[in-house]
Design a protein around this motif. Structure first.
Motif, PDB file in Angstrom:
ATOM      1  N   HIS A  23       0.834  -1.210   0.000  1.00  0.00           N
ATOM      2  CA  HIS A  23       0.000   0.000   0.000  1.00  0.00           C
ATOM      3  C   HIS A  23       0.867   1.257   0.000  1.00  0.00           C
ATOM      4  CE1 HIS A  23      -3.382   2.596   0.708  1.00  0.00           C
ATOM      5  NE2 HIS A  23      -2.787   3.096   1.772  1.00  0.00           N
ATOM      6  N   GLN A  24       1.955   1.244   0.757  1.00  0.00           N
ATOM      7  CA  GLN A  24       2.856   2.393   0.816  1.00  0.00           C
ATOM      8  C   GLN A  24       3.511   2.628  -0.548  1.00  0.00           C
ATOM      9  OE1 GLN A  24       6.174   1.917   3.462  1.00  0.00           O
ATOM     10  NE2 GLN A  24       6.653   4.089   3.471  1.00  0.00           N
ATOM     11  N   GLU A  25       3.951   1.570  -1.199  1.00  0.00           N
ATOM     12  CA  GLU A  25       4.569   1.713  -2.521  1.00  0.00           C
ATOM     13  C   GLU A  25       3.556   2.185  -3.554  1.00  0.00           C
ATOM     14  OE1 GLU A  25       6.557  -1.915  -3.502  1.00  0.00           O
ATOM     15  OE2 GLU A  25       8.171  -1.557  -2.062  1.00  0.00           O
ATOM     16  N   GLU A  26       2.320   1.710  -3.459  1.00  0.00           N
ATOM     17  CA  GLU A  26       1.279   2.153  -4.378  1.00  0.00           C
ATOM     18  C   GLU A  26       0.989   3.639  -4.186  1.00  0.00           C
ATOM     19  OE1 GLU A  26      -3.455   1.392  -5.104  1.00  0.00           O
ATOM     20  OE2 GLU A  26      -2.233  -0.296  -4.462  1.00  0.00           O
ATOM     21  N   THR A  27       0.950   4.064  -2.936  1.00  0.00           N
ATOM     22  CA  THR A  27       0.732   5.481  -2.641  1.00  0.00           C
ATOM     23  C   THR A  27       1.882   6.327  -3.172  1.00  0.00           C
ATOM     24  OG1 THR A  27      -0.523   4.896  -0.665  1.00  0.00           O
ATOM     25  CG2 THR A  27       0.298   7.147  -0.805  1.00  0.00           C
ATOM     26  N   GLN A  28       3.110   5.874  -2.974  1.00  0.00           N
ATOM     27  CA  GLN A  28       4.274   6.601  -3.488  1.00  0.00           C
ATOM     28  C   GLN A  28       4.226   6.681  -5.008  1.00  0.00           C
ATOM     29  OE1 GLN A  28       7.615   4.466  -1.932  1.00  0.00           O
ATOM     30  NE2 GLN A  28       7.500   5.443   0.080  1.00  0.00           N
ATOM     31  N   PHE A  29       3.846   5.588  -5.653  1.00  0.00           N
ATOM     32  CA  PHE A  29       3.752   5.560  -7.109  1.00  0.00           C
ATOM     33  C   PHE A  29       2.746   6.602  -7.590  1.00  0.00           C
ATOM     34  CE2 PHE A  29       1.885   4.080 -11.074  1.00  0.00           C
ATOM     35  CZ  PHE A  29       3.009   3.841 -11.843  1.00  0.00           C
ATOM     36  N   ARG A  30       1.593   6.667  -6.944  1.00  0.00           N
ATOM     37  CA  ARG A  30       0.557   7.627  -7.351  1.00  0.00           C
ATOM     38  C   ARG A  30       1.008   9.070  -7.136  1.00  0.00           C
ATOM     39  NH1 ARG A  30      -5.130   5.404  -7.455  1.00  0.00           N
ATOM     40  NH2 ARG A  30      -4.813   3.158  -7.462  1.00  0.00           N
ATOM     41  N   ILE A  31       1.716   9.317  -6.047  1.00  0.00           N
ATOM     42  CA  ILE A  31       2.217  10.669  -5.779  1.00  0.00           C
ATOM     43  C   ILE A  31       3.239  11.072  -6.837  1.00  0.00           C
ATOM     44  CG2 ILE A  31       3.617  12.049  -4.187  1.00  0.00           C
ATOM     45  CD1 ILE A  31       2.208  10.489  -1.905  1.00  0.00           C
ATOM     46  N   ILE A  32       4.150  10.162  -7.153  1.00  0.00           N
ATOM     47  CA  ILE A  32       5.162  10.457  -8.172  1.00  0.00           C
ATOM     48  C   ILE A  32       4.504  10.625  -9.541  1.00  0.00           C
ATOM     49  CG2 ILE A  32       7.200   9.557  -9.367  1.00  0.00           C
ATOM     50  CD1 ILE A  32       7.968   8.216  -6.700  1.00  0.00           C
ATOM     51  N   LEU A  33       3.493   9.811  -9.832  1.00  0.00           N
ATOM     52  CA  LEU A  33       2.773   9.941 -11.102  1.00  0.00           C
ATOM     53  C   LEU A  33       2.108  11.310 -11.195  1.00  0.00           C
ATOM     54  CD1 LEU A  33       1.762   8.648 -13.749  1.00  0.00           C
ATOM     55  CD2 LEU A  33      -0.197   7.812 -12.463  1.00  0.00           C
ATOM     56  N   ALA A  34       1.469  11.738 -10.122  1.00  0.00           N
ATOM     57  CA  ALA A  34       0.810  13.045 -10.118  1.00  0.00           C
ATOM     58  C   ALA A  34       1.819  14.183 -10.248  1.00  0.00           C
ATOM     59  CB  ALA A  34      -0.009  13.213  -8.841  1.00  0.00           C
ATOM     60  N   ALA A  35       2.990  13.991  -9.670  1.00  0.00           N
ATOM     61  CA  ALA A  35       4.011  15.041  -9.726  1.00  0.00           C
ATOM     62  C   ALA A  35       4.700  15.113 -11.090  1.00  0.00           C
ATOM     63  CB  ALA A  35       5.056  14.812  -8.642  1.00  0.00           C
ATOM     64  N   THR A  36       4.867  13.986 -11.753  1.00  0.00           N
ATOM     65  CA  THR A  36       5.603  13.962 -13.013  1.00  0.00           C
ATOM     66  C   THR A  36       4.711  14.056 -14.244  1.00  0.00           C
ATOM     67  OG1 THR A  36       5.617  11.536 -13.074  1.00  0.00           O
ATOM     68  CG2 THR A  36       7.512  12.634 -12.041  1.00  0.00           C
ATOM     69  N   TYR A  37       3.439  13.754 -14.100  1.00  0.00           N
ATOM     70  CA  TYR A  37       2.527  13.754 -15.248  1.00  0.00           C
ATOM     71  C   TYR A  37       2.538  15.076 -16.019  1.00  0.00           C
ATOM     72  CZ  TYR A  37      -1.706  13.224 -18.009  1.00  0.00           C
ATOM     73  OH  TYR A  37      -2.601  13.181 -19.043  1.00  0.00           O
ATOM     74  N   PRO A  38       2.507  16.227 -15.346  1.00  0.00           N
ATOM     75  CA  PRO A  38       2.529  17.484 -16.121  1.00  0.00           C
ATOM     76  C   PRO A  38       3.765  17.630 -17.019  1.00  0.00           C
ATOM     77  CG  PRO A  38       1.888  17.928 -13.866  1.00  0.00           C
ATOM     78  CD  PRO A  38       2.323  16.491 -13.920  1.00  0.00           C
ATOM     79  N   PHE A  39       4.905  17.170 -16.558  1.00  0.00           N
ATOM     80  CA  PHE A  39       6.123  17.254 -17.373  1.00  0.00           C
ATOM     81  C   PHE A  39       6.016  16.352 -18.602  1.00  0.00           C
ATOM     82  CE2 PHE A  39       7.532  18.272 -13.040  1.00  0.00           C
ATOM     83  CZ  PHE A  39       8.017  19.555 -13.271  1.00  0.00           C
ATOM     84  N   PHE A  40       5.492  15.154 -18.400  1.00  0.00           N
ATOM     85  CA  PHE A  40       5.326  14.240 -19.532  1.00  0.00           C
ATOM     86  C   PHE A  40       4.221  14.711 -20.464  1.00  0.00           C
ATOM     87  CE2 PHE A  40       7.511  11.351 -16.551  1.00  0.00           C
ATOM     88  CZ  PHE A  40       8.573  10.996 -17.370  1.00  0.00           C
ATOM     89  N   LEU A  41       3.227  15.413 -19.934  1.00  0.00           N
ATOM     90  CA  LEU A  41       2.191  15.973 -20.783  1.00  0.00           C
ATOM     91  C   LEU A  41       2.777  17.040 -21.705  1.00  0.00           C
ATOM     92  CD1 LEU A  41      -0.790  16.033 -21.560  1.00  0.00           C
ATOM     93  CD2 LEU A  41      -1.153  17.688 -19.719  1.00  0.00           C
ATOM     94  N   VAL A  42       3.638  17.869 -21.163  1.00  0.00           N
ATOM     95  CA  VAL A  42       4.314  18.883 -21.986  1.00  0.00           C
ATOM     96  C   VAL A  42       5.170  18.197 -23.053  1.00  0.00           C
ATOM     97  CG1 VAL A  42       6.071  20.704 -21.954  1.00  0.00           C
ATOM     98  CG2 VAL A  42       4.277  20.668 -20.220  1.00  0.00           C
ATOM     99  N   ALA A  43       5.858  17.132 -22.672  1.00  0.00           N
ATOM    100  CA  ALA A  43       6.694  16.402 -23.638  1.00  0.00           C
ATOM    101  C   ALA A  43       5.838  15.766 -24.729  1.00  0.00           C
ATOM    102  CB  ALA A  43       7.515  15.339 -22.919  1.00  0.00           C
ATOM    103  N   ALA A  44       4.682  15.211 -24.360  1.00  0.00           N
ATOM    104  CA  ALA A  44       3.803  14.593 -25.356  1.00  0.00           C
ATOM    105  C   ALA A  44       3.242  15.639 -26.317  1.00  0.00           C
ATOM    106  CB  ALA A  44       2.669  13.853 -24.653  1.00  0.00           C
ATOM    107  N   VAL A  45       2.877  16.797 -25.793  1.00  0.00           N
ATOM    108  CA  VAL A  45       2.385  17.867 -26.658  1.00  0.00           C
ATOM    109  C   VAL A  45       3.502  18.338 -27.589  1.00  0.00           C
ATOM    110  CG1 VAL A  45       1.553  20.257 -26.678  1.00  0.00           C
ATOM    111  CG2 VAL A  45       0.565  18.602 -25.083  1.00  0.00           C
ATOM    112  N   ALA A  46       4.701  18.472 -27.054  1.00  0.00           N
ATOM    113  CA  ALA A  46       5.843  18.901 -27.878  1.00  0.00           C
ATOM    114  C   ALA A  46       6.122  17.895 -28.986  1.00  0.00           C
ATOM    115  CB  ALA A  46       7.079  19.087 -27.006  1.00  0.00           C
ATOM    116  N   GLN A  47       5.986  16.601 -28.684  1.00  0.00           N
ATOM    117  CA  GLN A  47       6.202  15.588 -29.721  1.00  0.00           C
ATOM    118  C   GLN A  47       5.185  15.714 -30.843  1.00  0.00           C
ATOM    119  OE1 GLN A  47       6.081  11.802 -27.734  1.00  0.00           O
ATOM    120  NE2 GLN A  47       8.299  11.722 -27.526  1.00  0.00           N
ATOM    121  N   ARG A  48       3.969  16.082 -30.493  1.00  0.00           N
ATOM    122  CA  ARG A  48       2.927  16.223 -31.516  1.00  0.00           C
ATOM    123  C   ARG A  48       3.098  17.491 -32.330  1.00  0.00           C
ATOM    124  NH1 ARG A  48      -1.798  12.938 -30.348  1.00  0.00           N
ATOM    125  NH2 ARG A  48      -0.852  11.070 -29.478  1.00  0.00           N
TER     126      ARG A  48
END
Length: 73
Positions: free
Chosen positions: A8-33
């Motif tokens: 449960h702790q690792e799943e929570t950490q994964f979700r927090i990191i996903l929420a923190a990094t998603y905006p950066f990857f969203l910018v990268a995905a838009v830039a690729q397009r």
């Protein structure tokens, strides 16, 4: 620590990191397009994966594939 609480702790950490990094990857995905693709692949191959996924799906896929490296070690 028992296995359930650790999972449960690792799943929570994964979700927090996903929420923190998603905006950066969203910018990268838009830039690729938006930016022209300069790879030597044929045009049909370049459209393959990107044409099947939305920008948001592509950003999530990039984030999910990169996050496991944070848990190594």
């Amino acid at each position: 620590m028992n296995a359930t609480s650790r999972l449960h702790q690792e799943e929570t950490q994964f979700r927090i990191i996903l929420a923190a990094t998603y905006p950066f990857f969203l910018v990268a995905a838009v830039a690729q397009r938006v930016l022209p693709d300069r790879s030597p692949r044929p045009a049909a191959a370049r459209q393959g994966l990107s044409a099947r996924r939305s920008v948001f799906g592509e950003a999530k896929a990039m984030a999910v594939s990169a996050i496991p490296f944070a848990f190594m070690g």
